[in-house]
Design a protein around this motif. Structure first.
Motif, mmCIF file in Angstrom:
data_model
loop_
_atom_site.group_PDB
_atom_site.id
_atom_site.type_symbol
_atom_site.label_atom_id
_atom_site.label_comp_id
_atom_site.label_asym_id
_atom_site.label_seq_id
_atom_site.Cartn_x
_atom_site.Cartn_y
_atom_site.Cartn_z
ATOM 1 N N SER A 163 50.741 -9.092 23.986
ATOM 2 C CA SER A 163 50.898 -7.637 24.016
ATOM 3 C C SER A 163 49.722 -6.968 24.732
ATOM 4 C CB SER A 163 51.015 -7.104 22.592
ATOM 5 O OG SER A 163 50.986 -5.712 22.567
ATOM 6 N N LYS B 125 57.844 -1.173 26.151
ATOM 7 C CA LYS B 125 58.602 -1.491 24.946
ATOM 8 C C LYS B 125 58.311 -2.921 24.486
ATOM 9 C CE LYS B 125 63.071 -0.347 24.555
ATOM 10 N NZ LYS B 125 64.533 -0.451 24.700
ATOM 11 N N SER B 126 58.151 -3.839 25.420
ATOM 12 C CA SER B 126 57.910 -5.237 25.047
ATOM 13 C C SER B 126 56.547 -5.417 24.375
ATOM 14 C CB SER B 126 58.033 -6.144 26.265
ATOM 15 O OG SER B 126 57.112 -5.755 27.259
ATOM 16 N N SER B 127 55.512 -4.715 24.834
ATOM 17 C CA SER B 127 54.211 -4.838 24.182
ATOM 18 C C SER B 127 54.240 -4.222 22.786
ATOM 19 C CB SER B 127 53.118 -4.196 25.032
ATOM 20 O OG SER B 127 53.332 -2.817 25.140
ATOM 21 N N PHE B 128 54.989 -3.148 22.629
ATOM 22 C CA PHE B 128 55.125 -2.530 21.306
ATOM 23 C C PHE B 128 55.860 -3.465 20.348
ATOM 24 C CE2 PHE B 128 57.268 0.359 18.298
ATOM 25 C CZ PHE B 128 56.130 0.917 17.727
ATOM 26 N N ILE B 129 56.924 -4.122 20.819
ATOM 27 C CA ILE B 129 57.684 -5.065 19.983
ATOM 28 C C ILE B 129 56.824 -6.264 19.611
ATOM 29 C CG2 ILE B 129 59.634 -6.681 20.017
ATOM 30 C CD1 ILE B 129 61.178 -4.533 21.593
ATOM 31 N N LEU B 130 56.024 -6.773 20.562
ATOM 32 C CA LEU B 130 55.136 -7.896 20.259
ATOM 33 C C LEU B 130 54.065 -7.506 19.246
ATOM 34 C CD1 LEU B 130 54.747 -9.468 23.788
ATOM 35 C CD2 LEU B 130 55.826 -10.510 21.790
ATOM 36 N N ILE C 127 54.474 -5.261 16.838
ATOM 37 C CA ILE C 127 55.192 -5.207 15.552
ATOM 38 C C ILE C 127 55.418 -6.619 15.012
ATOM 39 C CG2 ILE C 127 57.379 -4.541 14.446
ATOM 40 C CD1 ILE C 127 55.541 -2.183 15.086
ATOM 41 N N ILE C 128 55.769 -7.565 15.884
ATOM 42 C CA ILE C 128 55.946 -8.965 15.461
ATOM 43 C C ILE C 128 54.643 -9.509 14.904
ATOM 44 C CG2 ILE C 128 56.364 -11.306 16.323
ATOM 45 C CD1 ILE C 128 58.459 -10.086 18.196
#
Length: 164
Positions: free
Chosen positions: A33, A45-50, A52-53
């Motif tokens: 991220s 969006k992908s860095s935000f999802i990572l 959260i993971i």
């Protein structure tokens, strides 16, 4: 050892290889991220999802604890499945081996034993609480080098404690 809602929780980690693998995999999303944030000028969006993971995996990693209930069940919360508590009846525990870094719990139906890594003081308080429970019928055994680490166990007044 943490007291939450009037119940004591004794935190543990699984076997060392599983622990190292889990924590490496749970920390990896934050680095990916941060790399994505470094490459882009805006938050994708992908860095935000990572991120959260990463938060979820760290939260799950801290959900491994023993909790001794008032009746005859030992509640073992599993970190991989949040909310699921595996139960082991205290009277079915035949032996507990204590080493410097871990405890091994043997039950009547599990000959091999399960290894749980704990820090010194939560481990001592857990063993003290478990051995003073009226349902506990097993024995406690110290393994490893008998040195100043085991003084807190060997000076204990419990007659169930044996040294090897």
């Amino acid at each position: 050892m943490i007291k939450i809602f009037g119940k004591l929780r004794y935190h543990w980690q699984p076997e060392l290889s599983i622990t190292i693998t889990y924590w490496c995999l749970s920390i990896a999303p934050i680095f990916i991220s941060l790399a994505l944030l470094y490459e882009n000028t805006k938050i994708s969006k992908s860095s935000f999802i990572l991120f959260i993971i990463f938060i979820v995996l760290v939260w799950i990693g801290f959900q491994r604890y023993f909790e001794i209930s008032d009746d005859k069940d030992l509640l073992l919360s599993r970190g991989l499945v949040p909310g699921y508590a595996g139960k082991t009846v205290i009277s079915s525990i035949s032996k507990i081996k204590i080493s410097k870094r871990a405890i091994i719990i043997y039950t009547n139906h599990n000959v091999k034993g399960k290894i749980f890594y704990m820090r010194k003081w939560p481990k001592k308080y857990f063993v003290d609480t478990l051995t003073t429970n009226s349902y506990f019928q097993g024995e406690v055994e110290l393994i490893g080098h008998i040195d100043h680490y085991f003084d807190s166990y060997s000076n204990d007044k419990k007659s169930k404690l044996s040294q090897i």
